[in-house]
Design an enzyme around this catalytic site. Structure first.
Site, PDB file in Angstrom:
ATOM      1  N   HIS A 198       0.776  -1.189  -0.005  1.00  0.00           N
ATOM      2  CA  HIS A 198      -0.141   0.077  -0.072  1.00  0.00           C
ATOM      3  C   HIS A 198       1.073   1.270  -0.065  1.00  0.00           C
ATOM      4  CE1 HIS A 198      -4.651   0.677   0.689  1.00  0.00           C
ATOM      5  NE2 HIS A 198      -4.361  -0.207  -0.216  1.00  0.00           N
ATOM      6  N   GLU A 249      -1.555   0.533  -9.886  1.00  0.00           N
ATOM      7  CA  GLU A 249      -2.706   1.064  -9.446  1.00  0.00           C
ATOM      8  C   GLU A 249      -3.058   2.548  -9.273  1.00  0.00           C
ATOM      9  OE1 GLU A 249      -4.173   0.800  -4.898  1.00  0.00           O
ATOM     10  OE2 GLU A 249      -2.879  -0.948  -5.466  1.00  0.00           O
ATOM     11  N   ASP A 272      -5.463   0.111 -13.720  1.00  0.00           N
ATOM     12  CA  ASP A 272      -6.821  -0.032 -13.300  1.00  0.00           C
ATOM     13  C   ASP A 272      -7.835   0.575 -14.460  1.00  0.00           C
ATOM     14  OD1 ASP A 272      -9.430   0.610 -12.295  1.00  0.00           O
ATOM     15  OD2 ASP A 272      -8.685   0.239 -10.277  1.00  0.00           O
ATOM     16  N   HIS A 299      -5.536  -4.006 -11.585  1.00  0.00           N
ATOM     17  CA  HIS A 299      -6.026  -3.467 -10.055  1.00  0.00           C
ATOM     18  C   HIS A 299      -7.479  -3.495 -10.302  1.00  0.00           C
ATOM     19  CE1 HIS A 299      -7.303  -0.282  -7.259  1.00  0.00           C
ATOM     20  NE2 HIS A 299      -6.447  -0.895  -6.457  1.00  0.00           N
TER      21      HIS A 299
END
Length: 390
Positions: A198, A249, A272, A299
């Site tokens: 993350h 992402e 994405d 993603h």
């Protein structure tokens, strides 16, 4: 054929509001759907769709490349993630229209079939928010991983990297090692495990310490070990580990991906479809990735239209590695959109219906109107009060 209207439909799904985009045409009954979901930016994306829509009224929805050029160039300002998400939803819907008009699935428009099934993975708790982001100890990790496997998945992703800054303490790295060991022992050697950082590490050295702790347990990849934009740091990380590195992402422009590919900074790219401009731009990113000997793992923790769009993209993408989904984000996930996805032995099957093959139940959608999303990112604060990456 002409575009006569573009509108949005917002459906609240706890952590995020799904933003569906409908494009209407002058052909009776012929319309298309796309998705433009962007966490914590719902009203901005809806407004961007409304701002962009007049540029397309009266145009042919089948002129896919031209439509995107109009939206990106005639809007004058560089659009960023909000504008590109709006474009993504519109562009997906136009693909849906075009494929329906021909009576073929969208994947036919994207170059045709390159595989017979699409391997997929989900998150702990099947994507339920607290399970995804608050499973930070061995016992809940193992319990929720076993739940995922019970639903037929052969791969899963977990987020158990601590909130970090520029350094990682021995206590933190040891805990990460314990968590990964417990996961691997619980699921066995045949199940793929991915670990999402993350972007929580502010330095390459901190990221590498965690990766070294994970490496003995052979993750399929580690995701976003550094925040987006840290291309040189990412390349340094990749050069010092055999664990595959994934990111993408939060990259929303083909040029942002080009920088990462040119530096050979990743093994797997994660565009994405809801943020990069839709199918056309995502196809170009996949081609760039293939040139750089890089795989694609799109993603997609978003809504049910994005899920189906990913299926069509994956069928036509030869360098696909695996596809993310979060079908369990809310218990009523499958009630709002009926679609063609069928999972067998941990993989989606190839659909054959026209367009995306979906039907949106607007009555079911109306039961979940817009609400302020849960601001889970506000938890990313160190004990001394320092705000860090979520």
């Amino acid at each position: 054929m002409k575009i006569t209207g573009i509108r949005t439909l917002v459906v609240n799904a706890a952590m995020r509001n799904w933003i569906f985009v409908q494009v209407r045409t002058d052909q009776p009954g012929l319309e298309g759907w796309g998705e433009a979901t962007l966490e914590w930016k719902t009203r901005a994306v809806v407004g961007a769709v409304e701002d962009l829509a007049p540029l397309l009224l009266g145009r042919d929805p089948r002129d896919l490349e031209q439509l995107v050029r109009v939206l990106t160039k005639h809007s004058f300002w560089r659009l960023g993630v909000i504008g590109m998400s709006a474009i993504s939803g519109i562009e997906m819907a136009c693909h849906d229209i075009f494929a329906k008009s021909l009576g073929v699935p969208v994947w036919r428009l994207l170059g045709g079939r390159t595989r017979d099934r699409v391997p997929v993975y989900t998150h702990l708790g099947m994507g339920e928010m607290t399970a995804v982001y608050e499973s930070l100890d061995e016992a809940p990790l193992v319990a929720r991983a076993q739940e995922v496997l019970a639903h037929g998945y052969k791969a899963l992703k977990a987020v158990f990297i601590p909130y970090t800054h520029y350094t990682a303490s021995p206590r933190q790295t040891d805990k990460v090692a314990r968590c990964m060991r417990a996961l691997r022992e619980a699921v066995g050697e045949e199940v793929e495990i991915m670990v999402d950082f993350h972007g929580r590490c502010a330095s390459a050295s901190a990221a590498l310490q965690y990766i070294e702790a994970l490496a003995p347990f052979r993750p399929l990849f580690v995701e976003e070990p550094l925040p987006p934009g840290e291309t040189l740091g990412l390349a340094a990380v990749k050069a010092k580990t055999a664990v595959p590195i994934a990111t993408g992402e939060r990259l929303v422009d083909r040029r942002e991906f080009e920088e990462v590919f040119r530096a050979r900074a990743v093994d797997i790219a994660q565009p994405d479809l809801c943020h990069v401009g839709g199918f056309g731009e995502a196809r170009k990113i996949a081609a760039m990735a293939e040139t750089a000997n890089c795989g694609i793992a799109p993603h997609n923790p978003l809504g049910p239209i994005a899920r189906v769009a990913a299926l069509h993209y994956d069928v036509a993408t030869p360098n696909l590695v695996i596809q993310e989904e979060m079908v369990g984000a809310v218990p009523w996930y499958g009630e709002v959109v009926r679609g063609p996805i069928r999972m067998v032995d941990g993989a989606w099957q190839v659909p054959d219906g026209p367009g995306l093959g979906i039907e949106v139940d607007e009555k079911a959608a109306a039961a979940h109107p817009f609400e302020q999303e849960v601001l889970h990112a506000t938890n990313a604060v160190l004990p001394d009060g320092t705000v860090v990456d979520w």
